[in-house]
Design a protein around this motif. Sequence first.
Motif, mmCIF file in Angstrom:
data_model
loop_
_atom_site.group_PDB
_atom_site.id
_atom_site.type_symbol
_atom_site.label_atom_id
_atom_site.label_comp_id
_atom_site.label_asym_id
_atom_site.label_seq_id
_atom_site.Cartn_x
_atom_site.Cartn_y
_atom_site.Cartn_z
ATOM 1 N N ALA A 126 38.459 44.605 45.042
ATOM 2 C CA ALA A 126 37.668 44.818 43.821
ATOM 3 C C ALA A 126 36.712 45.993 43.979
ATOM 4 N N MET A 127 36.056 46.083 45.134
ATOM 5 C CA MET A 127 35.102 47.175 45.368
ATOM 6 C C MET A 127 35.806 48.530 45.387
ATOM 7 N N VAL A 128 36.958 48.598 46.066
ATOM 8 C CA VAL A 128 37.700 49.857 46.143
ATOM 9 C C VAL A 128 38.162 50.284 44.748
ATOM 10 N N CYS A 129 38.734 49.342 43.998
ATOM 11 C CA CYS A 129 39.233 49.662 42.659
ATOM 12 C C CYS A 129 38.113 50.096 41.725
ATOM 13 N N SER A 130 36.974 49.424 41.816
ATOM 14 C CA SER A 130 35.860 49.753 40.914
ATOM 15 C C SER A 130 35.280 51.133 41.211
ATOM 16 N N LYS A 131 35.357 51.557 42.484
ATOM 17 C CA LYS A 131 34.851 52.891 42.828
ATOM 18 C C LYS A 131 35.842 53.986 42.448
ATOM 19 N N PHE A 164 32.633 42.626 39.130
ATOM 20 C CA PHE A 164 33.662 43.657 39.075
ATOM 21 C C PHE A 164 34.618 43.497 37.895
ATOM 22 N N GLY A 165 34.584 42.357 37.233
ATOM 23 C CA GLY A 165 35.503 42.115 36.126
ATOM 24 C C GLY A 165 35.370 40.685 35.635
ATOM 25 N N SER A 166 36.430 40.183 35.001
ATOM 26 C CA SER A 166 36.420 38.811 34.485
ATOM 27 C C SER A 166 37.280 37.925 35.373
#
Length: 211
Positions: A126-131, A164-166
Amino acid sequence: MVILLGNQKGGAGKSTLTLLLANYLSLVRKKKVTVLDMDYQASISAKAEKSKVPENEGLYEVIPCDLKIYPAVFSTLKSNTEELVIIDMPGKMDDDGLIPAILSADLILCPFNYDEFSVDSTLLFAMVCSKLNMVASRLFIPNRIKTTVKYETKLEVDNALRKFGSVSPAIPDRIDFQRLTTSHIPLAVLPVVIPILDLVFESYIMKGKSG
């Protein structure tokens, strides 16, 4: 639209969820779908090959796709704006070849479980995708959840992922998923997956296409 299914942890149910979504979009929503099988186990490609018969072209095309050639494949597919491209990602995050796929995604679906290792891997993903991709919608899907188990950290995990999302309702663990093919969803599975797939379609895919 590019829909990416990923998690750093193998065994989270990415390939199963990819098949469910592809079958649902093709059969129920009558959408044109292409599946890119980028997972190293290539289980979807194997199922597609197994189900091939001369008189049947299949519900959708399944393309085995190496990370290195993804940019070229994507540049060809994206010309058809009505096509839904579903990517089954590799279960790891240590390859720079993942970056173009994550950057191209309009929707990122992340199946996970509530065990400690799965949660850590999911949060890292999640952290990698959000960045890398701040535009794509992200939906975390509790998957293969055992109804007989009490998950003590569920609330805490859901709250962490919501940064990071739902988080969707859970998909319970069912033996019937083993009978899933590239052309068929077992009848016993439909009641537990249709609400989640409807949610993905109505709240994310249609909203993303209209936006």
